[in-house]
Design a protein around this motif. Structure first.
Motif, PDB file in Angstrom:
ATOM      1  N   LEU A 147       0.828  -1.214   0.000  1.00 53.95           N
ATOM      2  CA  LEU A 147       0.000   0.000   0.000  1.00 53.95           C
ATOM      3  C   LEU A 147       0.859   1.260   0.000  1.00 53.95           C
ATOM      4  CD1 LEU A 147      -2.811  -0.997   2.506  1.00 53.95           C
ATOM      5  CD2 LEU A 147      -3.053  -0.568   0.061  1.00 53.95           C
ATOM      6  N   LEU A 148       1.937   1.226   0.763  1.00 52.52           N
ATOM      7  CA  LEU A 148       2.796   2.408   0.840  1.00 52.52           C
ATOM      8  C   LEU A 148       3.442   2.717  -0.507  1.00 52.52           C
ATOM      9  CD1 LEU A 148       4.146   4.590   2.625  1.00 52.52           C
ATOM     10  CD2 LEU A 148       6.009   2.970   2.935  1.00 52.52           C
ATOM     11  N   LEU A 149       4.053   1.716  -1.119  1.00 51.78           N
ATOM     12  CA  LEU A 149       4.746   1.984  -2.381  1.00 51.78           C
ATOM     13  C   LEU A 149       3.786   2.145  -3.552  1.00 51.78           C
ATOM     14  CD1 LEU A 149       8.077  -0.011  -2.262  1.00 51.78           C
ATOM     15  CD2 LEU A 149       7.641   2.377  -1.777  1.00 51.78           C
ATOM     16  N   SER A 150       2.574   1.624  -3.458  1.00 50.14           N
ATOM     17  CA  SER A 150       1.612   1.856  -4.542  1.00 50.14           C
ATOM     18  C   SER A 150       1.133   3.306  -4.547  1.00 50.14           C
ATOM     19  CB  SER A 150       0.420   0.911  -4.419  1.00 50.14           C
ATOM     20  OG  SER A 150      -0.381   1.265  -3.321  1.00 50.14           O
ATOM     21  N   SER A 151       1.279   3.993  -3.428  1.00 53.97           N
ATOM     22  CA  SER A 151       0.871   5.400  -3.386  1.00 53.97           C
ATOM     23  C   SER A 151       1.847   6.287  -4.161  1.00 53.97           C
ATOM     24  CB  SER A 151       0.744   5.885  -1.951  1.00 53.97           C
ATOM     25  OG  SER A 151       1.999   5.892  -1.322  1.00 53.97           O
ATOM     26  N   PHE A 152       3.048   5.796  -4.435  1.00 55.10           N
ATOM     27  CA  PHE A 152       4.013   6.565  -5.209  1.00 55.10           C
ATOM     28  C   PHE A 152       3.912   6.314  -6.704  1.00 55.10           C
ATOM     29  CE2 PHE A 152       6.297   6.150  -1.097  1.00 55.10           C
ATOM     30  CZ  PHE A 152       6.266   7.489  -0.767  1.00 55.10           C
ATOM     31  N   LYS A 153       3.076   5.372  -7.111  1.00 56.70           N
ATOM     32  CA  LYS A 153       2.931   5.038  -8.528  1.00 56.70           C
ATOM     33  C   LYS A 153       2.225   6.178  -9.246  1.00 56.70           C
ATOM     34  CE  LYS A 153       0.705   1.832 -11.591  1.00 56.70           C
ATOM     35  NZ  LYS A 153      -0.352   0.863 -11.708  1.00 56.70           N
ATOM     36  N   GLN A 154       2.772   6.558 -10.372  1.00 59.87           N
ATOM     37  CA  GLN A 154       2.166   7.618 -11.155  1.00 59.87           C
ATOM     38  C   GLN A 154       1.355   7.004 -12.279  1.00 59.87           C
ATOM     39  OE1 GLN A 154       5.216  10.226 -12.535  1.00 59.87           O
ATOM     40  NE2 GLN A 154       5.696  10.998 -10.500  1.00 59.87           N
ATOM     41  N   ASP A 155       0.111   7.420 -12.390  1.00 60.67           N
ATOM     42  CA  ASP A 155      -0.749   6.930 -13.456  1.00 60.67           C
ATOM     43  C   ASP A 155      -0.488   7.727 -14.728  1.00 60.67           C
ATOM     44  OD1 ASP A 155      -1.984   5.088 -11.837  1.00 60.67           O
ATOM     45  OD2 ASP A 155      -3.521   6.500 -11.193  1.00 60.67           O
TER      46      ASP A 155
END
Length: 71
Positions: free
Chosen positions: A56-64
């Motif tokens: 969850l933490l690192l998915s918040s840094f993913k740019q769409d």
């Protein structure tokens, strides 16, 4: 296909792996000595919890990618 998959989900997979390792290390070195703690009393529970939090933490840094519509 493998490159696309890793490029798309690489951050999430990395977060899951790092979180699981971190959860296990937390259980190993901090943990719960009495065994009454629901999360930290078992290495499996702590690793799963760490994997979920890491993903969850690192998915918040993913740019769409934004698709621009041409008008």
């Amino acid at each position: 296909m493998k490159k696309e998959f890793f490029r798309k989900y690489g951050w999430i997979i990395s977060g899951i792996m790092l979180g699981a390792i971190g959860g296990y290390l937390y259980w190993r070195f901090v943990g719960c000595t009495t065994g009454s703690c629901p999360i930290t009393s078992s290495p499996i529970n702590t690793s799963i919890w760490g994997a979920a939090m890491g993903g969850l933490l690192l998915s918040s840094f993913k740019q769409d990618k934004q698709i621009e519509k041409e008008e």
